[in-house]
Motif scaffolding. Structure first.
Motif, PDB file in Angstrom:
ATOM      1  N   TRP A   1       0.857  -1.167   0.000  1.00 35.77           N
ATOM      2  CA  TRP A   1       0.000   0.000   0.000  1.00 35.77           C
ATOM      3  C   TRP A   1       0.892   1.214   0.000  1.00 35.77           C
ATOM      4  CZ3 TRP A   1      -4.790  -0.120  -1.327  1.00 35.77           C
ATOM      5  CH2 TRP A   1      -5.676   0.909  -0.999  1.00 35.77           C
ATOM      6  N   ASP A   2       0.307   2.392   0.033  1.00 39.30           N
ATOM      7  CA  ASP A   2       1.072   3.629   0.053  1.00 39.30           C
ATOM      8  C   ASP A   2       2.067   3.624   1.211  1.00 39.30           C
ATOM      9  OD1 ASP A   2       1.818   6.291  -0.560  1.00 39.30           O
ATOM     10  OD2 ASP A   2       0.414   7.046   0.939  1.00 39.30           O
ATOM     11  N   CYS A   3       3.329   3.620   0.873  1.00 33.75           N
ATOM     12  CA  CYS A   3       4.419   3.704   1.857  1.00 33.75           C
ATOM     13  C   CYS A   3       4.477   2.506   2.809  1.00 33.75           C
ATOM     14  CB  CYS A   3       4.311   5.010   2.635  1.00 33.75           C
ATOM     15  SG  CYS A   3       5.919   5.689   3.069  1.00 33.75           S
ATOM     16  N   LEU A   4       3.934   1.357   2.395  1.00 36.89           N
ATOM     17  CA  LEU A   4       3.895   0.157   3.235  1.00 36.89           C
ATOM     18  C   LEU A   4       4.291  -1.059   2.417  1.00 36.89           C
ATOM     19  CD1 LEU A   4       2.989  -1.079   6.023  1.00 36.89           C
ATOM     20  CD2 LEU A   4       0.757  -1.434   4.937  1.00 36.89           C
ATOM     21  N   ALA A   5       5.188  -1.857   2.970  1.00 34.62           N
ATOM     22  CA  ALA A   5       5.615  -3.091   2.302  1.00 34.62           C
ATOM     23  C   ALA A   5       5.725  -4.204   3.330  1.00 34.62           C
ATOM     24  CB  ALA A   5       6.952  -2.887   1.597  1.00 34.62           C
ATOM     25  N   GLU A   6       5.673  -5.430   2.828  1.00 37.80           N
ATOM     26  CA  GLU A   6       5.748  -6.618   3.682  1.00 37.80           C
ATOM     27  C   GLU A   6       6.983  -7.436   3.335  1.00 37.80           C
ATOM     28  OE1 GLU A   6       3.180 -10.684   4.716  1.00 37.80           O
ATOM     29  OE2 GLU A   6       2.604  -9.443   2.999  1.00 37.80           O
ATOM     30  N   VAL A   7       7.685  -7.894   4.360  1.00 35.20           N
ATOM     31  CA  VAL A   7       8.721  -8.904   4.189  1.00 35.20           C
ATOM     32  C   VAL A   7       8.001 -10.233   4.285  1.00 35.20           C
ATOM     33  CG1 VAL A   7      10.760  -9.975   5.210  1.00 35.20           C
ATOM     34  CG2 VAL A   7      10.580  -7.484   5.119  1.00 35.20           C
TER      35      VAL A   7
ATOM     36  N   MET B   1      19.068 -11.496   4.330  1.00 36.25           N
ATOM     37  CA  MET B   1      18.028 -11.308   3.313  1.00 36.25           C
ATOM     38  C   MET B   1      17.003 -10.271   3.765  1.00 36.25           C
ATOM     39  SD  MET B   1      17.428 -15.037   1.536  1.00 36.25           S
ATOM     40  CE  MET B   1      17.194 -15.946   3.071  1.00 36.25           C
ATOM     41  N   VAL B   2      16.598 -10.315   5.032  1.00 36.98           N
ATOM     42  CA  VAL B   2      15.672  -9.302   5.546  1.00 36.98           C
ATOM     43  C   VAL B   2      16.334  -7.929   5.461  1.00 36.98           C
ATOM     44  CG1 VAL B   2      14.425  -8.459   7.581  1.00 36.98           C
ATOM     45  CG2 VAL B   2      14.378 -10.892   7.008  1.00 36.98           C
ATOM     46  N   GLY B   3      17.619  -7.864   5.786  1.00 36.59           N
ATOM     47  CA  GLY B   3      18.355  -6.601   5.674  1.00 36.59           C
ATOM     48  C   GLY B   3      18.358  -6.068   4.252  1.00 36.59           C
ATOM     49  N   ALA B   4      18.503  -6.962   3.277  1.00 39.75           N
ATOM     50  CA  ALA B   4      18.456  -6.543   1.863  1.00 39.75           C
ATOM     51  C   ALA B   4      17.076  -5.989   1.524  1.00 39.75           C
ATOM     52  CB  ALA B   4      18.815  -7.716   0.957  1.00 39.75           C
ATOM     53  N   CYS B   5      16.031  -6.614   2.049  1.00 37.81           N
ATOM     54  CA  CYS B   5      14.670  -6.115   1.817  1.00 37.81           C
ATOM     55  C   CYS B   5      14.491  -4.734   2.455  1.00 37.81           C
ATOM     56  CB  CYS B   5      13.644  -7.086   2.392  1.00 37.81           C
ATOM     57  SG  CYS B   5      13.473  -8.619   1.457  1.00 37.81           S
ATOM     58  N   ILE B   6      14.984  -4.557   3.659  1.00 36.63           N
ATOM     59  CA  ILE B   6      14.867  -3.268   4.351  1.00 36.63           C
ATOM     60  C   ILE B   6      15.621  -2.187   3.578  1.00 36.63           C
ATOM     61  CG2 ILE B   6      15.434  -1.998   6.480  1.00 36.63           C
ATOM     62  CD1 ILE B   6      13.129  -4.087   6.757  1.00 36.63           C
ATOM     63  N   GLN B   7      16.810  -2.524   3.103  1.00 36.46           N
ATOM     64  CA  GLN B   7      17.591  -1.558   2.324  1.00 36.46           C
ATOM     65  C   GLN B   7      16.843  -1.160   1.056  1.00 36.46           C
ATOM     66  OE1 GLN B   7      20.250   0.204   3.087  1.00 36.46           O
ATOM     67  NE2 GLN B   7      20.100   1.225   1.106  1.00 36.46           N
ATOM     68  N   GLU B   8      16.268  -2.138   0.371  1.00 33.83           N
ATOM     69  CA  GLU B   8      15.500  -1.830  -0.837  1.00 33.83           C
ATOM     70  C   GLU B   8      14.285  -0.971  -0.501  1.00 33.83           C
ATOM     71  OE1 GLU B   8      14.419  -4.136  -4.818  1.00 33.83           O
ATOM     72  OE2 GLU B   8      13.402  -5.008  -3.071  1.00 33.83           O
ATOM     73  N   ALA B   9      13.621  -1.259   0.613  1.00 30.11           N
ATOM     74  CA  ALA B   9      12.472  -0.452   1.037  1.00 30.11           C
ATOM     75  C   ALA B   9      12.893   0.999   1.249  1.00 30.11           C
ATOM     76  CB  ALA B   9      11.852  -1.038   2.311  1.00 30.11           C
ATOM     77  N   ARG B  10      14.032   1.194   1.889  1.00 32.14           N
ATOM     78  CA  ARG B  10      14.532   2.559   2.094  1.00 32.14           C
ATOM     79  C   ARG B  10      14.795   3.240   0.750  1.00 32.14           C
ATOM     80  NH1 ARG B  10      17.232   0.429   7.046  1.00 32.14           N
ATOM     81  NH2 ARG B  10      16.350   1.686   8.723  1.00 32.14           N
ATOM     82  N   GLU B  11      15.416   2.524  -0.174  1.00 34.03           N
ATOM     83  CA  GLU B  11      15.714   3.085  -1.495  1.00 34.03           C
ATOM     84  C   GLU B  11      14.449   3.458  -2.250  1.00 34.03           C
ATOM     85  OE1 GLU B  11      18.128   0.040  -3.295  1.00 34.03           O
ATOM     86  OE2 GLU B  11      19.808   0.442  -1.927  1.00 34.03           O
ATOM     87  N   LEU B  12      13.368   2.732  -2.015  1.00 32.88           N
ATOM     88  CA  LEU B  12      12.094   2.999  -2.677  1.00 32.88           C
ATOM     89  C   LEU B  12      11.276   4.087  -1.976  1.00 32.88           C
ATOM     90  CD1 LEU B  12      11.055  -0.672  -3.508  1.00 32.88           C
ATOM     91  CD2 LEU B  12      11.761   1.099  -5.147  1.00 32.88           C
ATOM     92  N   GLY B  13      11.738   4.549  -0.822  1.00 28.93           N
ATOM     93  CA  GLY B  13      11.022   5.568  -0.070  1.00 28.93           C
ATOM     94  C   GLY B  13       9.861   5.032   0.739  1.00 28.93           C
ATOM     95  N   ILE B  14       9.902   3.762   1.065  1.00 28.39           N
ATOM     96  CA  ILE B  14       8.846   3.140   1.866  1.00 28.39           C
ATOM     97  C   ILE B  14       9.039   3.530   3.330  1.00 28.39           C
ATOM     98  CG2 ILE B  14       7.991   0.894   2.683  1.00 28.39           C
ATOM     99  CD1 ILE B  14       8.603  -0.111  -0.210  1.00 28.39           C
ATOM    100  N   CYS B  15       7.938   3.871   3.994  1.00 27.63           N
ATOM    101  CA  CYS B  15       7.977   4.362   5.374  1.00 27.63           C
ATOM    102  C   CYS B  15       7.903   3.255   6.421  1.00 27.63           C
ATOM    103  CB  CYS B  15       6.816   5.317   5.632  1.00 27.63           C
ATOM    104  SG  CYS B  15       6.699   6.668   4.468  1.00 27.63           S
ATOM    105  N   ASP B  16       7.109   2.222   6.130  1.00 31.14           N
ATOM    106  CA  ASP B  16       6.870   1.149   7.092  1.00 31.14           C
ATOM    107  C   ASP B  16       7.009  -0.201   6.406  1.00 31.14           C
ATOM    108  OD1 ASP B  16       5.827   2.504   9.596  1.00 31.14           O
ATOM    109  OD2 ASP B  16       4.425   3.308   8.113  1.00 31.14           O
ATOM    110  N   VAL B  17       7.649  -1.123   7.122  1.00 34.70           N
ATOM    111  CA  VAL B  17       7.755  -2.501   6.651  1.00 34.70           C
ATOM    112  C   VAL B  17       7.177  -3.385   7.743  1.00 34.70           C
ATOM    113  CG1 VAL B  17       9.326  -4.337   5.932  1.00 34.70           C
ATOM    114  CG2 VAL B  17       9.806  -1.975   5.290  1.00 34.70           C
ATOM    115  N   PHE B  18       6.324  -4.306   7.347  1.00 36.37           N
ATOM    116  CA  PHE B  18       5.728  -5.206   8.328  1.00 36.37           C
ATOM    117  C   PHE B  18       6.001  -6.654   7.947  1.00 36.37           C
ATOM    118  CE2 PHE B  18       2.410  -5.118   5.159  1.00 36.37           C
ATOM    119  CZ  PHE B  18       1.837  -6.372   5.208  1.00 36.37           C
ATOM    120  N   VAL B  19       5.742  -7.508   8.905  1.00 41.59           N
ATOM    121  CA  VAL B  19       5.860  -8.948   8.714  1.00 41.59           C
ATOM    122  C   VAL B  19       4.777  -9.612   9.546  1.00 41.59           C
ATOM    123  CG1 VAL B  19       7.556  -9.243  10.585  1.00 41.59           C
ATOM    124  CG2 VAL B  19       7.493 -10.894   8.730  1.00 41.59           C
ATOM    125  N   LEU B  20       4.258 -10.718   9.070  1.00 43.22           N
ATOM    126  CA  LEU B  20       3.359 -11.581   9.839  1.00 43.22           C
ATOM    127  C   LEU B  20       4.163 -12.838  10.123  1.00 43.22           C
ATOM    128  CD1 LEU B  20       0.174 -11.111   7.647  1.00 43.22           C
ATOM    129  CD2 LEU B  20       0.712  -9.963   9.800  1.00 43.22           C
TER     130      LEU B  20
END
Length: 153
Positions: free
Chosen positions: A63-69, A87-106
């Motif tokens: 969603w807007d500014c939200l991504a899931e690992v 791998m989670v760190g790589a996802c977080i880094q990519e989220a930052r590069e994309l300008g994503i504000c929040d990352v969540f996980v279930l």
């Protein structure tokens, strides 16, 4: 030693296999092969020195500014080498590069994600759109996964 990199077309069947094997113990949701192909750009893989894919993880924009690992899997013989965290760190880094504000996980492994900086959150704080995958879960409607969030900005 393994290398973390973006997934490529030749990795799809390996990703599908390790996810499929991990769904047997309810570690991750099943992903059809077609879904992995269509979401290949979401995936990172851990590749061993001998070229074998030993792990995968995806960053799915929700969603807007939200991504899931999601779909974090490390094959049993490669566990304990910090590949999941990498791998989670790589996802977080990519989220930052994309300008994503929040990352969540279930997750059912909240201690692992807490060590990485995720905090438990109320599932009602997440948009209903993210729960669409839940209908495909073998544990639905009795889900025991814990929603966790990481603020990036």
């Amino acid at each position: 030693m393994a290398t973390i990199r973006k997934a490529m077309m030749g990795d799809v069947k390996h990703i599908h296999t390790i996810i499929k094997e991990s769904t047997q113990n309810a570690m991750v949701l099943p992903r059809p092969l077609s879904s992995i192909y269509s979401h290949l750009r979401d995936f990172f893989v851990a590749e061993s020195n001998d070229g074998k894919i030993v792990g995968c993880c995806a960053l799915a924009i929700s969603w807007d500014c939200l991504a899931e690992v999601r779909s974090l899997v490390v094959v049993p013989e490669a566990r304990g080498a910090n590949l999941g965290a990498e791998m989670v760190g790589a996802c977080i880094q990519e989220a930052r590069e994309l300008g994503i504000c929040d990352v969540f996980v279930l997750t059912n492994i909240e201690k692992f994600f807490a060590k990485l900086g995720f905090e438990e959150t109320d599932k009602n704080a997440l948009p209903q759109k993210i729960w669409a995958d839940c209908i495909n879960c073998p544990q639905f409607p009795d889900c025991d996964e814990i929603p966790m969030n990481m603020k990036l900005k």
